[in-house]
Design an enzyme around this catalytic site. Structure first.
Site, PDB file in Angstrom:
ATOM      1  CG  PHE A  65      -1.717   1.215   1.443  1.00 43.69           C
ATOM      2  CD1 PHE A  65      -2.967   1.362   0.865  1.00 43.69           C
ATOM      3  CD2 PHE A  65      -1.235   2.250   2.248  1.00 43.69           C
ATOM      4  CE1 PHE A  65      -3.719   2.503   1.071  1.00 43.69           C
ATOM      5  CE2 PHE A  65      -1.976   3.394   2.458  1.00 43.69           C
ATOM      6  CZ  PHE A  65      -3.215   3.527   1.868  1.00 43.69           C
ATOM      7  CG  ASP A  66       3.308   1.978   3.384  1.00 42.35           C
ATOM      8  OD1 ASP A  66       2.448   1.096   3.513  1.00 42.35           O
ATOM      9  OD2 ASP A  66       3.775   2.629   4.328  1.00 42.35           O
TER      10      ASP A  66
END
Length: 422
Positions: A204-205
């Site tokens: 996600f990051d």
């Protein structure tokens, strides 16, 4: 026209004016089976923010379907520690937890950190300060800056550096540390960016940062002091495999123009690149000229190489037409994406058709020059042919740029919104 902003959000380019009774910063701590570390982490973070942070804040515990006593510990902290709340998710995934909490939060600055507090908390205020001031859109802690002080094992150091090197080589990422669990984002940026991020786990990051960078958003980096947690439950092999799959998915989407990054391109206030520095100079002319010239030089070299190749088996006119056709198609595609910033498949066929019409103008100039040379010298040297073609191509290039800018890729001006107030 004033830039569009979400009501109640941080105004672009302006320092935040706190709203009484509402938090300026919401720090999310995603957890899974952390009954032992959660209490000390929250109390330490709360004490640090109370002593050092000059604005109201909140700490949100995001429980990722824990099966131990983590939910009870989180509920007790929310009941006894001022400014702490907890939320429960029935599915695992750090990305899912951050998306859920950030999407619901009303705080104008959103952050997160890992429960082990590996990152020194003295970096928290430098992390969020550029977002509060309106200078940056996202902020990340980096363990790979020269001034960072990091204590961790050789295996994790190698994996981290290899991962970030792979990101730079495959996705052209310029940020230095994708996976440091210490990041912040402005709320109105998150509202536009998060719907485009598909991953719900550890990638996600990275996906969020890659999309933000490709959209031209400003990412602030803070060197951190970081001490590895020897009891970390992160599984390196499975996480690395998921990250590689995510990189492939995002890279493929970027390559085919499937991501609507135009939604994010400079939507948060006045950008000096959107203004003309001199009266009467069209916006973006200098950048477009530079990009067009670079592509033009490469196209000309390719054209001359193809002409020399085709000339071995055919006459000058057919060799010129074939070389010019191939280089013109590639030139139009490159200028469409890189010079004029047109992405996606919409109108691509039309742009190529218009590019071929412009190709016809170049063909007329170069073919006419070759015909004139043939009339003057029955058997000109190959070097003389190339010199004539270069001169004709320079004239055709100037005309091509003007036609591209005015006809093929004209600047689209925003249509004023209709006033529906009655």
């Amino acid at each position: 026209m004033q830039p569009h902003t979400t009501p109640g959000a941080l105004r672009p380019g302006a320092h935040l004016a706190p709203v009484p009774g509402e938090p300026v910063l919401d720090v999310v701590i995603p957890v899974f089976n952390e009954e032992k570390d959660l209490g000390p982490c929250v109390r330490r973070l709360h004490d640090h923010l109370t002593r050092t942070f000059p604005y109201p804040f909140r700490i949100t515990i995001a429980d990722n379907a824990s099966t131990d006593r983590t939910p009870e510990v989180a509920a007790a902290l929310a009941a006894t520690v001022d400014g702490v709340r907890s939320t429960r998710l029935e599915e695992k995934g750090r990305g899912r937890a951050l998306r859920t909490v950030w999407s619901r939060s009303e705080a104008p600055v959103l952050a997160y950190m890992d429960v082990d507090l590996s990152t020194d908390l003295n970096a928290l205020l430098p992390l969020v300060a550029p977002l509060i001031s309106g200078h940056s859109d996202l902020a990340i802690g980096t363990r790979l800056a020269r001034s960072s002080r990091v204590v961790r094992g050789a295996k994790r150091e190698f994996v981290s550096r290899a991962y970030n090197l792979l990101l730079r080589s495959s996705l052209a990422a310029r940020f230095s540390d994708a996976q440091c669990g210490f990041k912040a984002i402005r709320r109105e940026v998150a509202q536009r960016l998060l719907p485009l991020v598909e991953d719900s786990g550890w990638f996600f990051d990275t996906e969020m940062l890659v999309l933000a960078e490709r959209a031209g958003l400003r990412i602030h980096e803070v060197p951190v002091d970081w001490v590895d947690d020897p009891d970390s439950t992160v599984h390196i092999v499975s996480t690395a495999t998921a990250d590689l799959k995510g990189m492939w998915r995002v890279g493929r989407a970027l390559a085919v123009g499937a991501l609507p990054l135009d939604r994010l391109a400079r939507p948060f206030g006045d950008d000096p690149r959107d203004r003309s520095a001199l009266p009467g100079v069209p916006r973006g002319l200098a950048r477009q000229l530079l990009g067009f010239c670079v592509i033009g030089v490469l196209s000309t070299l390719a054209y001359l190489a193809l002409y020399s190749l085709f000339r071995l088996g055919t006459g000058p006119q057919l060799a010129n037409a074939g070389a010019l056709l191939v280089s013109a198609v590639a030139n139009t595609a490159a200028n469409r994406r890189l010079t004029f910033g047109v992405r996606g498949r919409e109108r691509a066929v039309r742009h190529q058709a218009q590019g071929l019409a412009v190709f016809g103008v170049g063909l007329a100039l170069t073919s006419g020059s070759l015909a004139a040379l043939g009339a003057a010298t029955p058997h000109p040297a190959h070097g003389t042919e190339l010199a004539v073609l270069i001169t004709a191509n320079l004239a055709a290039t100037v005309l091509r740029f003007l036609l591209f800018r005015a006809w093929v890729f004209p600047e689209r001006r925003a249509t004023p919104a209709k006033d529906d107030t009655r």
